[in-house]
Structures are given as structure tokens and as C-alpha cells.
Design an enzyme around this catalytic site. Structure first.
Site, short mmCIF file in Angstrom:
data_model
loop_
_atom_site.label_atom_id
_atom_site.label_comp_id
_atom_site.label_asym_id
_atom_site.label_seq_id
_atom_site.Cartn_x
_atom_site.Cartn_y
_atom_site.Cartn_z
CD GLU A 207 -2.69 -1.22 0.06
OE1 GLU A 207 -3.09 -0.20 -0.97
OE2 GLU A 207 -3.26 -2.47 -0.28
CG HIS B 115 -1.19 1.04 -4.37
ND1 HIS B 115 -1.36 1.05 -5.63
CD2 HIS B 115 -1.59 -0.06 -4.02
CE1 HIS B 115 -1.76 -0.28 -6.13
NE2 HIS B 115 -1.89 -0.85 -5.04
MG MG Z 1 -3.01 -2.82 -4.99
#
Ligand code: MG
Length: 498
Positions: free
Chosen positions: A265, A268
Site C-alpha cells: 500500500e 501505491h
Molecule cells: Mg494494490
């Protein structure tokens, strides 16, 4: 961004409002997943629906569509062209698909989610089947309203990854499918494959959180621009250009879930945080596609987080935090890189993961093209599992009912997961020519890697479409050879294959 073009200024003003609403909605959804008491659900759903309606209305303003059409083919700067292209692509769904169909889809998917959940729990595909049939027929209708050249499924793929199509996917998935299924056979025949890692330890969430915080610090994900919380399913959300939040989930008997998801994450989040600030609240903001987004999360999770050199650097920290006597460096590396052909996609390792996606892709492609029936999906699924993995699930809950995507009508989404893996390997190949990647991982020095990604990928936001971006960064189109090479190099060594 700056522009003297009056029509572009008008588009930017319109988009600014849409984007603000979108971030408000993201804040509500973040709260729903992280903090909200259960009784708030009903009210929250009404609040979110209102925001969606307001956004839809903004997209449907005739002025917006007319301005976009007037601008087609006029002289524009690179940024301005991308503004028009992105807004047209985002708006296309609203411009072309009748509102009646959009509402019908929203209604049926709400019910389908409940039916899917029940069907999965009771392991009974029949409960979900009528809903899935309706969704598939709506998806075919939606495809017919959107534009496509060769294949109706192309229209749906394009909603998630600009310009993606069946012809291209077939050309990269076919060799990938063959290479991977051959390689898995080799791994299964190896002696090392028999060593099963066991996790009998207890890993306190507090210590897992400390480990996460330590790694986030190395990745330069700072508390001033984000935060780490817990939620049932880990996710990343952008509340502002300078407020990108992530979540994870802690399992007391296994540190791997939080370890991998925090790094994933954060990958991202770094992408969103690295976009040129001048693009904030414009159609050039944020990551360009799901595939490129997933390349950033997969890069950090797999190429960095599961890399034996990086794990060597982290090993003393694991030991200090978890006080587990049995943990050795070898068991740590093996635990995070174990290859295990299984039924469940979200539990899959790096080697088998893409085969799960290829299976779903082939079913979606054939169902949208009417060459198989919804009724036949469970059997089709079992056959494909057998030919790709050499195993057959005994229940549909472990087969065709396992994923949430189809209940939401997300046909065309799955392939972006695999594209992410392939982009990540191809980007890494280029990155390694410019940085001493191995040395940086061995010393836990991740700063130069973040900087490289920012300079070559993140800063562009949504300026370049994925195929242009890959060309600019790596000098060639996306292909599967770098991923296959990466997998073979890494796992031949881990599984001591000749
Ligand atoms: Mg993902």
C-alpha cells in the site's frame, strides 16, 4: 497548471469541482472502513450516494461535453492535450451509456453483492447465478454503447487501463501462461519444495506495527503526508495531494500479511504523493491507470520487500521485535517466498499469481463474447485450474465464487493486476542499469530508489498513457520477458534448480 486557452480553463474549473467531491467521498469511505461504528452504515451510504449523484450531474453538464468536442483536433500544448484526452476518457462512460443503464447497474450490483456473499458462504453458485447473468448482459450492453474496434471486451478493459485490448493481452498472456506453468512443474519436482514453512509463533500487532513504521520510514512515507491504520481489507486512498493514507490488517499468528500489505500500500501511496503538485485537482492528477498503480505497489512488495538481500538487512530487526528463537534468516526468506499452487488468488505467491489472473481473463473474455454461458463458469473454472495448476477445487467457494469483482460488475479489472507485475519487472530492469539496486537493498538505503521512481514515473501523474510511459522509461513496449526472467532467476536460486 497554467493555460491561456479559455476552453481548457473552463474544463479545469469543472474538473476541480468533480475532484473536490471525489476527495470528500474518499474521506467518508476511509472513515467507513477505519473508524465508523456499524450503525452508521445506512446514513453513510446515503451521504456517499448523494456525492456520486452530484459528480454524475457535473459530468453530464452539456457545456462540459460540448467544450471537449470543440477542442478535438485543435492546436494544444502537451499538458492541454492530456487534459482533453483524460476528461474525454473519464466522461465517456457518462456521455454514451444511458443514465437508465447506469442506474440499473448500480441497483443490480447492490443486490448481487448480497447474493454473492450468501452464495459463497453456502457454497452454492445457483444463488448468485441469476444476478451474474443480469450483470453480464448489462456489461455487454455497456460495451456496445462505448467504443471498440475489434472486441466488445476491449471497451470494458479500456475503462480500467487506457487502450488495453484483447489482441494485446493475448499476445503477452499466452507466452506468460506457458512459461509459468512449465516453471511451476520444475519447482514442484525440486527437493526444496517439500520443506514447508510453519508459523507457530505469535507476533504481537504492536510489534508488527513497529516493523511497518520502520519500513515506512525507510521508504520515506512520512506522517506529515499520510498515516497507517487498520481495516478489514488493506487499501490506499488519496484525500489530497498531500494526504494519502494506507491501511493494513494484523494477524497474530502470521506477520507476513501486514508486512507485505504495508509495503504494497505504501507503494501505491508514494506514487500518488510523487505526482507533480501543479497537477493537483486537474485531470492530470493521480496515477495514470490501475496497471501502473499496481506496478508501483508490486515493485515495493515483491522486488524490494521479498528480496533476500533486503530481508538480510531486516533480519536483525525481525529478531529484536519478535523474539522468536526458531526464526532464522533462511526461514524468513523461505516464508516470504514460498511457492504453493493453491486455489485462492489473494493468497497466491509471485510465481503462481498471474495464472490466477489469466484464468479469470479468459473466462471474462469468453463470457462477454458470448462463447460460454454463465451457467458453465464453475465447470470451466475447475477445468482451467486443473490445466494451469494441476489441482481442482472441490467447492465453488474456492473456485468461481471467491472474488468480489463480478458482483460489482467489474469486468475488465483483473488483467490490471498482472500488468502491474509485468510493468514492475520491466521498470526494475531499467532501474538496475542506473542504480546499484542490490547494494541499496542490502544496506536498507531506499531513498535513491524512491527518487528514481519519482523522477521517471510518479511526477508525470496522468500525463502519459501507460504504453507511452513504458516506452519513455524502458525504451520498449510492455512484454512479459522481463517478468519471466526475474521469476526464473530468483526462484531457480531459492529452489536450487539447475
Ligand atoms: Mg494494490
Amino acid at each position: 497548471m497554467q493555460t491561456k486557452n479559455k476552453s481548457i480553463q473552463l474544463l479545469l474549473t469543472k474538473y476541480h469541482e468533480i475532484s473536490l467531491l471525489d476527495k470528500i467521498k474518499a474521506a467518508l469511505e476511509w472513515d467507513l472502513n477505519v473508524n465508523m461504528p456499524s450503525k452508521g452504515v445506512e446514513g453513510r451510504s446515503q451521504q456517499s450516494t448523494l456525492l456520486t449523484e452530484l459528480m454524475t450531474d457535473l459530468w453530464l453538464k452539456p457545456e462540459l461535453k460540448n467544450t471537449l468536442l470543440e477542442l478535438q483536433g485543435t492546436q494544444l500544448t502537451e499538458d492541454e492535450q492530456a487534459v482533453v484526452r483524460n476528461m474525454y476518457r473519464l466522461g465517456k462512460y457518462y456521455f454514451r451509456v444511458p443514465k437508465k443503464i447506469i442506474l440499473e447497474k448500480s441497483e443490480i450490483t447492490t443486490k448481487a453483492f448480497v447474493a454473492w456473499h450468501e452464495a459463497k458462504q453456502k457454497n452454492d453458485f445457483k444463488i448468485f447465478r441469476p444476478y451474474l447473468e443480469k450483470i453480464v448482459s448489462l456489461e455487454r450492453e455497456i460495451a456496445s454503447f462505448l467504443e471498440y474496434k475489434d472486441n466488445p471486451y476491449d471497451a470494458l478493459l479500456d475503462l480500467y487501463e487506457p487502450d488495453l485490448n484483447v489482441k494485446f493481452l493475448d499476445s503477452i498472456f499466452t507466452p506468460l501462461r506457458n512459461e509459468l506453468s512449465q516453471f511451476i512443474i520444475k519447482i514442484k519436482e525440486s527437493k526444496k519444495y517439500q520443506d514447508k514453512s510453519s508459523f507457530n509463533g505469535r507476533y504481537s500487532p504492536k510489534m508488527q506495527q513497529k516493523l511497518g513504521a520502520y519500513i515506512l520510514d525507510l521508504m520515506q512515507y512520512s506522517n506529515a503526508e499520510g498515516r497507517l491504520d487498520t481495516s478489514p481489507h488493506p487499501f490506499t486512498t488519496t484525500l489530497d495531494r498531500f494526504d494519502v493514507r494506507i491501511t493494513t490488517k494484523y494477524l497474530e499468528n502470521d506477520y507476513r500479511s501486514s508486512y507485505a500489505s504495508i509495503i504494497h500500500e505504501a507503494g501505491h501511496a508514494l506514487y500518488e504523493l510523487g505526482v507533480n503538485p501543479h497537477y493537483s485537482y486537474t485531470p492530470l492528477e493521480g496515477g495514470v491507470s490501475l496497471g501502473i498503480h499496481e506496478s508501483q505497489s508490486r515493485f515495493w512488495e515483491n522486488q524490494v520487500g521479498r528480496n533476500p538481500l533486503f530481508l538480510k538487512f531486516l533480519f536483525p530487526i525481525f529478531k529484536t521485535l519478535f523474539h522468536e528463537d526458531e526464526m532464522t534468516y533462511e526461514s524468513l526468506v523461505h516464508g516470504l517466498n514460498e511457492v504453493k499452487p493453491g486455489f485462492i488468488r489473494i493468497e497466491a505467491d509471485e510465481v503462481t499469481y498471474n495464472l490466477h489472473i489469466i484464468l479469470r481473463y479468459e473466462i471474462e473474455r469468453d463470457i462477454i463474447n458470448n462463447s460460454i454461458k454463465v451457467d458453465d463458469i464453475p465447470e470451466y473454472w475447475r477445468d482451467k485450474m486443473q490445466s494451469l495448476f494441476g489441482i481442482t477445487p472441490s467447492t465453488d467457494a474456492e473456485g468461481a465464487l471467491q472474488d468480489i469483482h463480478w458482483s460489482g460488475g467489474s469486468f475488465g479489472y483483473f488483467p490490471t493486476y498482472s500488468l502491474g507485475n509485468l510493468y514492475a519487472a520491466q521498470f526494475t530492469h531499467t532501474l538496475k542499469k542506473e542504480l546499484s539496486f542490490d547494494d541499496l537493498l542490502a544496506s536498507g538505503e531506499l531513498g535513491p530508489i524512491v527518487e528514481w521512481l519519482r523522477k521517471n514515473i510518479h511526477t508525470y501523474g496522468s500525463l502519459y498513457y501507460p504504453h507511452e510511459l513504458v516506452q519513455r522509461v524502458t525504451g520498449e513496449d510492455l512484454n512479459s520477458k522481463y517478468f519471466v526472467q526475474y521469476i526464473k532467476d530468483k526462484y531457480s536460486s531459492l529452489y536450487q534448480l539447475k
